[in-house]
Design a protein around this motif. Structure first.
Motif, PDB file in Angstrom:
ATOM      1  N   GLU A 121     -37.733   2.528  44.990  1.00  0.00           N
ATOM      2  CA  GLU A 121     -37.637   2.358  46.459  1.00  0.00           C
ATOM      3  C   GLU A 121     -36.461   1.453  46.788  1.00  0.00           C
ATOM      4  O   GLU A 121     -36.275   0.406  46.180  1.00  0.00           O
ATOM      5  N   ALA A 122     -35.648   1.873  47.742  1.00  0.00           N
ATOM      6  CA  ALA A 122     -34.480   1.093  48.116  1.00  0.00           C
ATOM      7  C   ALA A 122     -34.918  -0.171  48.832  1.00  0.00           C
ATOM      8  O   ALA A 122     -35.895  -0.182  49.593  1.00  0.00           O
ATOM      9  N   GLY A 123     -34.154  -1.252  48.602  1.00  0.00           N
ATOM     10  CA  GLY A 123     -34.441  -2.502  49.281  1.00  0.00           C
ATOM     11  C   GLY A 123     -33.743  -2.555  50.621  1.00  0.00           C
ATOM     12  O   GLY A 123     -33.228  -1.557  51.125  1.00  0.00           O
ATOM     13  N   VAL A 124     -33.693  -3.736  51.183  1.00  0.00           N
ATOM     14  CA  VAL A 124     -32.989  -3.949  52.439  1.00  0.00           C
ATOM     15  C   VAL A 124     -31.483  -3.935  52.152  1.00  0.00           C
ATOM     16  O   VAL A 124     -31.027  -4.607  51.223  1.00  0.00           O
ATOM     17  N   THR A 125     -30.762  -3.167  52.922  1.00  0.00           N
ATOM     18  CA  THR A 125     -29.311  -3.104  52.731  1.00  0.00           C
ATOM     19  C   THR A 125     -28.608  -3.601  53.975  1.00  0.00           C
ATOM     20  O   THR A 125     -29.101  -3.451  55.103  1.00  0.00           O
ATOM     21  N   GLN A 126     -27.443  -4.196  53.757  1.00  0.00           N
ATOM     22  CA  GLN A 126     -26.660  -4.738  54.861  1.00  0.00           C
ATOM     23  C   GLN A 126     -25.202  -4.328  54.683  1.00  0.00           C
ATOM     24  O   GLN A 126     -24.690  -4.255  53.577  1.00  0.00           O
ATOM     25  N   PHE A 127     -24.569  -4.110  55.823  1.00  0.00           N
ATOM     26  CA  PHE A 127     -23.172  -3.703  55.805  1.00  0.00           C
ATOM     27  C   PHE A 127     -22.435  -4.357  56.957  1.00  0.00           C
ATOM     28  O   PHE A 127     -22.977  -4.425  58.070  1.00  0.00           O
ATOM     29  N   PRO A 128     -21.225  -4.859  56.769  1.00  0.00           N
ATOM     30  CA  PRO A 128     -20.531  -4.956  55.478  1.00  0.00           C
ATOM     31  C   PRO A 128     -21.033  -6.150  54.682  1.00  0.00           C
ATOM     32  O   PRO A 128     -21.795  -6.962  55.187  1.00  0.00           O
ATOM     33  N   SER A 129     -20.550  -6.300  53.472  1.00  0.00           N
ATOM     34  CA  SER A 129     -20.929  -7.473  52.687  1.00  0.00           C
ATOM     35  C   SER A 129     -20.094  -8.683  53.104  1.00  0.00           C
ATOM     36  O   SER A 129     -20.569  -9.814  53.043  1.00  0.00           O
ATOM     37  N   HIS A 130     -18.850  -8.406  53.503  1.00  0.00           N
ATOM     38  CA  HIS A 130     -17.971  -9.461  53.989  1.00  0.00           C
ATOM     39  C   HIS A 130     -17.230  -8.957  55.218  1.00  0.00           C
ATOM     40  O   HIS A 130     -16.897  -7.767  55.305  1.00  0.00           O
ATOM     41  N   SER A 131     -16.959  -9.877  56.133  1.00  0.00           N
ATOM     42  CA  SER A 131     -16.143  -9.541  57.290  1.00  0.00           C
ATOM     43  C   SER A 131     -15.318 -10.752  57.669  1.00  0.00           C
ATOM     44  O   SER A 131     -15.874 -11.858  57.818  1.00  0.00           O
ATOM     45  N   VAL A 132     -14.039 -10.545  57.816  1.00  0.00           N
ATOM     46  CA  VAL A 132     -13.138 -11.609  58.256  1.00  0.00           C
ATOM     47  C   VAL A 132     -12.484 -11.146  59.543  1.00  0.00           C
ATOM     48  O   VAL A 132     -11.829 -10.111  59.573  1.00  0.00           O
ATOM     49  N   ILE A 133     -12.695 -11.908  60.611  1.00  0.00           N
ATOM     50  CA  ILE A 133     -12.140 -11.533  61.913  1.00  0.00           C
ATOM     51  C   ILE A 133     -11.514 -12.756  62.553  1.00  0.00           C
ATOM     52  O   ILE A 133     -11.734 -13.888  62.112  1.00  0.00           O
ATOM     53  N   GLU A 134     -10.758 -12.518  63.608  1.00  0.00           N
ATOM     54  CA  GLU A 134     -10.155 -13.621  64.336  1.00  0.00           C
ATOM     55  C   GLU A 134     -11.019 -13.994  65.530  1.00  0.00           C
ATOM     56  O   GLU A 134     -11.746 -13.151  66.077  1.00  0.00           O
ATOM     57  N   LYS A 135     -10.914 -15.222  65.908  1.00  0.00           N
ATOM     58  CA  LYS A 135     -11.630 -15.707  67.090  1.00  0.00           C
ATOM     59  C   LYS A 135     -11.334 -14.789  68.271  1.00  0.00           C
ATOM     60  O   LYS A 135     -10.185 -14.392  68.498  1.00  0.00           O
ATOM     61  N   GLY A 136     -12.393 -14.435  68.981  1.00  0.00           N
ATOM     62  CA  GLY A 136     -12.249 -13.586  70.149  1.00  0.00           C
ATOM     63  C   GLY A 136     -12.491 -12.110  69.872  1.00  0.00           C
ATOM     64  O   GLY A 136     -12.670 -11.327  70.814  1.00  0.00           O
ATOM     65  N   GLN A 137     -12.484 -11.742  68.604  1.00  0.00           N
ATOM     66  CA  GLN A 137     -12.748 -10.347  68.266  1.00  0.00           C
ATOM     67  C   GLN A 137     -14.240 -10.067  68.251  1.00  0.00           C
ATOM     68  O   GLN A 137     -15.067 -10.973  68.381  1.00  0.00           O
ATOM     69  N   THR A 138     -14.562  -8.796  68.082  1.00  0.00           N
ATOM     70  CA  THR A 138     -15.954  -8.344  68.042  1.00  0.00           C
ATOM     71  C   THR A 138     -16.300  -7.892  66.644  1.00  0.00           C
ATOM     72  O   THR A 138     -15.459  -7.272  65.962  1.00  0.00           O
ATOM     73  N   VAL A 139     -17.508  -8.190  66.210  1.00  0.00           N
ATOM     74  CA  VAL A 139     -17.970  -7.733  64.900  1.00  0.00           C
ATOM     75  C   VAL A 139     -19.394  -7.209  65.051  1.00  0.00           C
ATOM     76  O   VAL A 139     -20.186  -7.752  65.834  1.00  0.00           O
ATOM     77  N   THR A 140     -19.677  -6.148  64.336  1.00  0.00           N
ATOM     78  CA  THR A 140     -21.024  -5.574  64.342  1.00  0.00           C
ATOM     79  C   THR A 140     -21.543  -5.520  62.919  1.00  0.00           C
ATOM     80  O   THR A 140     -20.910  -4.941  62.035  1.00  0.00           O
ATOM     81  N   LEU A 141     -22.689  -6.136  62.715  1.00  0.00           N
ATOM     82  CA  LEU A 141     -23.343  -6.142  61.414  1.00  0.00           C
ATOM     83  C   LEU A 141     -24.496  -5.149  61.452  1.00  0.00           C
ATOM     84  O   LEU A 141     -25.180  -5.021  62.477  1.00  0.00           O
ATOM     85  N   ARG A 142     -24.722  -4.518  60.333  1.00  0.00           N
ATOM     86  CA  ARG A 142     -25.790  -3.510  60.287  1.00  0.00           C
ATOM     87  C   ARG A 142     -26.797  -3.863  59.207  1.00  0.00           C
ATOM     88  O   ARG A 142     -26.426  -4.370  58.136  1.00  0.00           O
TER      89      ARG A 142
END
Lengths: 113, 116
Positions: free
Chosen positions: B1-22
């Motif tokens: 059985e698959a465990g909990v998965t998350q994407f992305p593993s790493h994210s580098v963004i600049e202040k003011g940008q938008t990021v979406t974690l799943r």
């Protein structure tokens, strides 16, 4: 409000020695208590949990913890440390059921050869 | 059985940008949680879904954070606009939701977010 205190952000023991990681909690209701472990580059893995059954709880990898209501403690122990036990350990409390976890600050365990 | 998965593993963004974690929980788990660990601090609760409904969002820091759980399956956590203090590791967890017992939460590996 619930809170958890882990005494010692870093603990170092020799291979084969006793591991003792301390956790004290405060809770306004009977708590459910957990120990999680995070190995490098991995997620949190449940070691053991206390859910008001036996006060001495046995977990995976030879770890156990004893719930002591009078001391509001839930310390984690292992009789003989292995190199593979090097990780960060987290104590957490919830009020039971599907409730949020409140974590302690974490204790990083280092094993010396 | 698959465990909990998350994407992305790493994210580098600049202040003011938008990021979406799943986060994809374990199949069949009604409860989904988001937590965050800022460097040097403890892991803190952000919010809790039961199926598609927000059960508890008391830990959400401000209205720059928006969490959704489409159809009671996967969840997304959007940060818009990102600030420096949003840097940290974001963990997702899921549980079956057993009432009356200490429900075990299963954690994903986390997403490490760095805001520059």
């Amino acid at each position: 409000a619930q809170s958890v205190t882990q005494l010692g952000s870093h603990v170092s023991v020799s291979e084969g020695a006793l591991v003792l990681l301390r956790c004290n909690y405060s809770s306004s209701v009977p708590p459910y208590l957990f120990w999680y472990v995070q190995y490098p580059n991995q997620g949190l893995q449940l070691l053991l949990k206390y859910t008001s059954a036996a006060t001495l709880v046995k977990g995976i990898n030879g770890f156990e913890a004893e719930f002591k209501k009078s001391e509001t403690s839930f310390h984690l122990t292992k009789p003989s440390a292995h190199m593979s036990d090097a990780a960060e350990y987290f104590c957490a409390v919830s009020r039971g059921g599907a409730q949020k976890l409140v974590f302690g600050q974490g204790t990083r365990l280092t094993i010396n050869p | 059985e698959a465990g909990v998965t998350q994407f992305p593993s790493h994210s580098v963004i600049e202040k003011g940008q938008t990021v979406t974690l799943r986060c994809d929980p374990i199949s069949g788990h009604d409860n989904l949680y988001w937590y965050r660990r800022v460097m040097g601090k403890e892991i803190k609760f952000l919010l809790h879904f039961v199926k598609e409904s927000k059960q508890d969002e008391s830990g959400m820091p401000n209205n720059r954070f928006l969490a959704e759980r489409t159809g009671g399956t996967y969840s997304t956590l959007k940060v818009q606009p990102a600030e420096l203090e949003d840097s940290g590791v974001y963990f997702c967890a899921s549980s079956e939701g057993l009432a009356g017992v200490g429900d075990t939460q299963y954690f994903g590996p986390g997403t490490r977010l760095t805001v520059l």
